[in-house]
Scaffold this motif. Sequence first.
Motif, PDB file in Angstrom:
ATOM      1  N   ASP A  37      -6.773 -86.048 -22.560  1.00  0.00           N
ATOM      2  CA  ASP A  37      -7.220 -86.724 -21.338  1.00  0.00           C
ATOM      3  C   ASP A  37      -6.259 -86.479 -20.183  1.00  0.00           C
ATOM      4  OD1 ASP A  37      -9.386 -87.661 -22.721  1.00  0.00           O
ATOM      5  OD2 ASP A  37      -8.484 -89.619 -23.173  1.00  0.00           O
ATOM      6  N   GLU A  38      -4.951 -86.544 -20.481  1.00  0.00           N
ATOM      7  CA  GLU A  38      -3.967 -86.299 -19.429  1.00  0.00           C
ATOM      8  C   GLU A  38      -4.005 -84.847 -18.973  1.00  0.00           C
ATOM      9  OE1 GLU A  38      -0.077 -87.669 -20.307  1.00  0.00           O
ATOM     10  OE2 GLU A  38      -0.751 -89.591 -21.113  1.00  0.00           O
ATOM     11  N   GLU A  39      -4.212 -83.921 -19.923  1.00  0.00           N
ATOM     12  CA  GLU A  39      -4.303 -82.510 -19.556  1.00  0.00           C
ATOM     13  C   GLU A  39      -5.533 -82.267 -18.679  1.00  0.00           C
ATOM     14  OE1 GLU A  39      -2.174 -80.163 -20.007  1.00  0.00           O
ATOM     15  OE2 GLU A  39      -0.795 -81.391 -21.185  1.00  0.00           O
ATOM     16  N   SER A  40      -6.641 -82.891 -19.044  1.00  0.00           N
ATOM     17  CA  SER A  40      -7.855 -82.748 -18.234  1.00  0.00           C
ATOM     18  C   SER A  40      -7.662 -83.329 -16.841  1.00  0.00           C
ATOM     19  CB  SER A  40      -9.033 -83.443 -18.933  1.00  0.00           C
ATOM     20  OG  SER A  40      -9.333 -82.807 -20.165  1.00  0.00           O
ATOM     21  N   ALA A  41      -6.957 -84.458 -16.783  1.00  0.00           N
ATOM     22  CA  ALA A  41      -6.708 -85.076 -15.474  1.00  0.00           C
ATOM     23  C   ALA A  41      -5.814 -84.187 -14.615  1.00  0.00           C
ATOM     24  CB  ALA A  41      -6.064 -86.446 -15.669  1.00  0.00           C
ATOM     25  N   LEU A  42      -4.795 -83.567 -15.241  1.00  0.00           N
ATOM     26  CA  LEU A  42      -3.910 -82.662 -14.506  1.00  0.00           C
ATOM     27  C   LEU A  42      -4.697 -81.483 -13.945  1.00  0.00           C
ATOM     28  CD1 LEU A  42      -1.137 -81.551 -13.627  1.00  0.00           C
ATOM     29  CD2 LEU A  42      -0.929 -80.557 -15.923  1.00  0.00           C
ATOM     30  N   PHE A  43      -5.534 -80.892 -14.799  1.00  0.00           N
ATOM     31  CA  PHE A  43      -6.325 -79.750 -14.339  1.00  0.00           C
ATOM     32  C   PHE A  43      -7.321 -80.181 -13.268  1.00  0.00           C
ATOM     33  CE2 PHE A  43      -9.992 -76.905 -14.569  1.00  0.00           C
ATOM     34  CZ  PHE A  43      -9.371 -75.696 -14.341  1.00  0.00           C
ATOM     35  N   ALA A  44      -7.896 -81.376 -13.438  1.00  0.00           N
ATOM     36  CA  ALA A  44      -8.863 -81.863 -12.452  1.00  0.00           C
ATOM     37  C   ALA A  44      -8.223 -82.025 -11.082  1.00  0.00           C
ATOM     38  CB  ALA A  44      -9.455 -83.194 -12.917  1.00  0.00           C
ATOM     39  N   ARG A  45      -6.954 -82.463 -11.057  1.00  0.00           N
ATOM     40  CA  ARG A  45      -6.257 -82.600  -9.766  1.00  0.00           C
ATOM     41  C   ARG A  45      -6.053 -81.237  -9.117  1.00  0.00           C
ATOM     42  NH1 ARG A  45      -3.346 -86.544 -12.711  1.00  0.00           N
ATOM     43  NH2 ARG A  45      -1.645 -85.079 -13.134  1.00  0.00           N
ATOM     44  N   GLN A  46      -5.674 -80.259  -9.934  1.00  0.00           N
ATOM     45  CA  GLN A  46      -5.493 -78.912  -9.395  1.00  0.00           C
ATOM     46  C   GLN A  46      -6.824 -78.346  -8.899  1.00  0.00           C
ATOM     47  OE1 GLN A  46      -2.761 -77.359  -8.906  1.00  0.00           O
ATOM     48  NE2 GLN A  46      -1.211 -78.320 -10.179  1.00  0.00           N
ATOM     49  N   ALA A  47      -7.874 -78.508  -9.711  1.00  0.00           N
ATOM     50  CA  ALA A  47      -9.192 -77.996  -9.325  1.00  0.00           C
ATOM     51  C   ALA A  47      -9.725 -78.709  -8.089  1.00  0.00           C
ATOM     52  CB  ALA A  47     -10.167 -78.146 -10.491  1.00  0.00           C
ATOM     53  N   ASP A  48      -9.377 -80.007  -7.952  1.00  0.00           N
ATOM     54  CA  ASP A  48      -9.826 -80.771  -6.791  1.00  0.00           C
ATOM     55  C   ASP A  48      -9.199 -80.232  -5.507  1.00  0.00           C
ATOM     56  OD1 ASP A  48     -11.239 -83.132  -5.647  1.00  0.00           O
ATOM     57  OD2 ASP A  48      -9.196 -83.740  -5.152  1.00  0.00           O
ATOM     58  N   ARG A  49      -7.944 -79.824  -5.587  1.00  0.00           N
ATOM     59  CA  ARG A  49      -7.285 -79.238  -4.418  1.00  0.00           C
ATOM     60  C   ARG A  49      -7.962 -77.919  -4.027  1.00  0.00           C
ATOM     61  NH1 ARG A  49      -1.224 -78.356  -5.250  1.00  0.00           N
ATOM     62  NH2 ARG A  49      -1.246 -78.225  -2.986  1.00  0.00           N
ATOM     63  N   VAL A  50      -8.291 -77.104  -5.037  1.00  0.00           N
ATOM     64  CA  VAL A  50      -8.987 -75.845  -4.764  1.00  0.00           C
ATOM     65  C   VAL A  50     -10.344 -76.126  -4.135  1.00  0.00           C
ATOM     66  CG1 VAL A  50      -9.985 -73.780  -5.814  1.00  0.00           C
ATOM     67  CG2 VAL A  50      -7.783 -74.644  -6.626  1.00  0.00           C
ATOM     68  N   ARG A  51     -11.060 -77.113  -4.685  1.00  0.00           N
ATOM     69  CA  ARG A  51     -12.365 -77.472  -4.144  1.00  0.00           C
ATOM     70  C   ARG A  51     -12.256 -77.915  -2.688  1.00  0.00           C
ATOM     71  NH1 ARG A  51     -15.532 -82.763  -6.199  1.00  0.00           N
ATOM     72  NH2 ARG A  51     -13.562 -83.629  -5.432  1.00  0.00           N
ATOM     73  N   GLY A  52     -11.281 -78.774  -2.403  1.00  0.00           N
ATOM     74  CA  GLY A  52     -11.133 -79.285  -1.047  1.00  0.00           C
ATOM     75  C   GLY A  52     -10.895 -78.186  -0.035  1.00  0.00           C
ATOM     76  N   ILE A  53     -10.027 -77.229  -0.394  1.00  0.00           N
ATOM     77  CA  ILE A  53      -9.733 -76.128   0.534  1.00  0.00           C
ATOM     78  C   ILE A  53     -10.957 -75.235   0.705  1.00  0.00           C
ATOM     79  CG2 ILE A  53      -8.360 -74.030   0.823  1.00  0.00           C
ATOM     80  CD1 ILE A  53      -6.039 -75.515  -0.426  1.00  0.00           C
ATOM     81  N   ASN A  54     -11.655 -74.962  -0.393  1.00  0.00           N
ATOM     82  CA  ASN A  54     -12.838 -74.109  -0.298  1.00  0.00           C
ATOM     83  C   ASN A  54     -13.937 -74.760   0.535  1.00  0.00           C
ATOM     84  OD1 ASN A  54     -11.648 -72.119  -1.808  1.00  0.00           O
ATOM     85  ND2 ASN A  54     -12.572 -72.741  -3.733  1.00  0.00           N
ATOM     86  N   VAL A  55     -14.099 -76.079   0.387  1.00  0.00           N
ATOM     87  CA  VAL A  55     -15.084 -76.780   1.208  1.00  0.00           C
ATOM     88  C   VAL A  55     -14.718 -76.649   2.681  1.00  0.00           C
ATOM     89  CG1 VAL A  55     -15.968 -79.065   1.824  1.00  0.00           C
ATOM     90  CG2 VAL A  55     -15.835 -78.387  -0.574  1.00  0.00           C
ATOM     91  N   SER A  56     -13.444 -76.845   3.004  1.00  0.00           N
ATOM     92  CA  SER A  56     -12.998 -76.714   4.394  1.00  0.00           C
ATOM     93  C   SER A  56     -13.244 -75.308   4.924  1.00  0.00           C
ATOM     94  CB  SER A  56     -11.508 -77.069   4.497  1.00  0.00           C
ATOM     95  OG  SER A  56     -11.277 -78.403   4.109  1.00  0.00           O
ATOM     96  N   ALA A  57     -12.968 -74.302   4.084  1.00  0.00           N
ATOM     97  CA  ALA A  57     -13.172 -72.918   4.508  1.00  0.00           C
ATOM     98  C   ALA A  57     -14.655 -72.633   4.758  1.00  0.00           C
ATOM     99  CB  ALA A  57     -12.615 -71.965   3.455  1.00  0.00           C
ATOM    100  N   VAL A  58     -15.521 -73.145   3.866  1.00  0.00           N
ATOM    101  CA  VAL A  58     -16.962 -72.932   4.036  1.00  0.00           C
ATOM    102  C   VAL A  58     -17.460 -73.607   5.312  1.00  0.00           C
ATOM    103  CG1 VAL A  58     -19.230 -73.494   3.085  1.00  0.00           C
ATOM    104  CG2 VAL A  58     -17.450 -72.594   1.588  1.00  0.00           C
TER     105      VAL A  58
END
Length: 659
Positions: free
Chosen positions: A240-261
């Motif tokens: 669960d902690e590993e998934s949460a860590l990855f989710a935070r990283q993926a969320d940052r990627v998502r946020g930047i990509n949304v801004s770029a789009v």
Amino acid sequence: MTTGLGPMVSFDEDTITKQTVKPGTLRRILPYALRYRWSILVMLLMASADAAIAAASPLLLKQIIDDGLAPPGRLGLVVGLAATVAALALVDALVVFVQSLFSGRISEGLVYDLRTAVFTHVQRQPLAFFTRTQTGALVSRIHTDIVGARQAVTTLLSQAVSAALTLLLVLGAMFYLSWQITLAALLVIPFFLLPARVIGRRIQRLARAGMQVTAEMGSVMNERFNVSGAMLTKLYGRPDEESALFARQADRVRGINVSAVVHGRMFGIVVSVLTAVTTALVYGFGGSLVLDNTLRLGVLVAMVTLLLRLYGPINQLSGIQIDVMTALVSFDRVFEVLDLRPLIEDRPDARPLAAAADGAAPDIEFDQVSFRYPAASLVSLASLESPARRAEEDGDRKWILRDLSFRAPSGKLTALVGPSGAGKTTITGLVPRLYDPDSGAVRVGGVDVRELTSGSLTAAVGVVTQDAHMFHDTIRANLAYARPGATEQDLVEACRAARIWDTIAALPEGLDTVVGDRGHRLSGGEKQRLSLARLLLKAPPVVILDEATAHLDSESEAAIQRALKVALAGRTSLVIAHRLSTVREADQILVVDGGRVRERGTHQELLAADGLYAELYRTQFATQENRQEPSEEVSTEEVSTEQPSAEAAAEPAASAPLG
């Protein structure tokens, strides 16, 4: 802030993402592009032909309407001109195909050149670079960033040239047909360029931020998906902690990509509105001229067609500005790695290590050596390290070795013993020049290693670490890495000498068995014996062992010790010793503590001196030695992890264990 599409993130406080493209980056691209000058020439010729066809087709359309369809009508002219338009379309299709073909050759050639250059350059970096760098971030530079970098060349040379030529030819045709409508259309062009400039700067920052967070996300996956990382997460059971860590990283990627789009769509919306308004303006203005008989209908149709072909290149050039700014960030990040100068390099006057006249192995000498690990700014890049590592201060560096002096005689076995953190591994790393000392000198064969060529030093020194690394390849390939030209018989003899051949021969694929990631299909002892076989295959005059028998059972270790005794005969050996058997066999024992040699001598001499080594021997080995058979040995690391007995706890504290 957060939207329904995802978080709209800001990176105003991130100094890495606030970086701008360095001056001269575009100029540095040219040498790579000019390697494909003939392909570029063909591509530019095709771009010119495409632009000419784009400008010629509307003129033919005008001629069809005004000369062919106007009363009384000329069917032959209409058919001939229509056939010409169709033929030009076919020719244009061929032109675009050839242009794409050569553009692909240039772009993929550029990717190849940059990848090989970065890979070769990274291999020249010192070991300290790899101890600080996140592997995923480094792989991202070689893969993702370089793929983005190629867009700068192909976009500039293909789309930009084609768009610029089309723009000039279309404008010429428009002025020829109606200078009034052309001037009206030109007044709108600045409104296309301004949004591209403003939005382009923001997209450039988002591109750099996106590359950075994508690399960090890749590092998380790389660390968790290799065998060691996967085993650790499973053993400690924290999915669960590993998934949460990855989710935070993926969320940052998502946020930047949304801004770029969003920013990219904003530019597209502005361009679409301007194009529609300008087209309406031309229809209204041109239509009034047609009604006043100032302009012929065919001219108006041709002007509208040319107008659409005018704003196409303008849109391209505006978009190219954004694409190029984004791609230049990729180039900038690639050049950032290429600009990192290796801390350890061959001197211009470096010479190869000469063999002794009598054929004897070279000795090893440490002369007043002091060492501490190099500052991060000298060996790494902040953008390749983890955020926590970036926060470390270079001022916190501590001395590992201080004024260390000793000599490992030619053809003799020197054992290094001492507590963890005493500096033993650092000593063995200085001999093959994985690091350079801050002061003093390390000599091999009487020559400072900094004066030797790296190739000759690598050939002369063989190293087997306690954690034997294997590539995800066959046993044959892992062994032949030490000597690529080795024959099948050489491989078999080395495996027999390392007491691993019977195990290999029992495998269905034999030497062609794939060992898996980091050799996970082999036991620790099997990996160590394979690494010993690799060393025996290389047969260097100087051998460094980080206790290569640490993971073996007593029977296997005894066999390996006999093999090593024969294999190391006449070779200069420097061994980090964790087992009593190695210590007893040593011609010289160096007791290292606090970065200094505290005692030196043979096993018997140090026992007779009744000093630090003798006290260590009495507290750590005496009882085990009495309990075991002569062929069996005890690991001091294993002993040091056991709970002390009540009697031992009551005795005065002894020095740290050998290992």
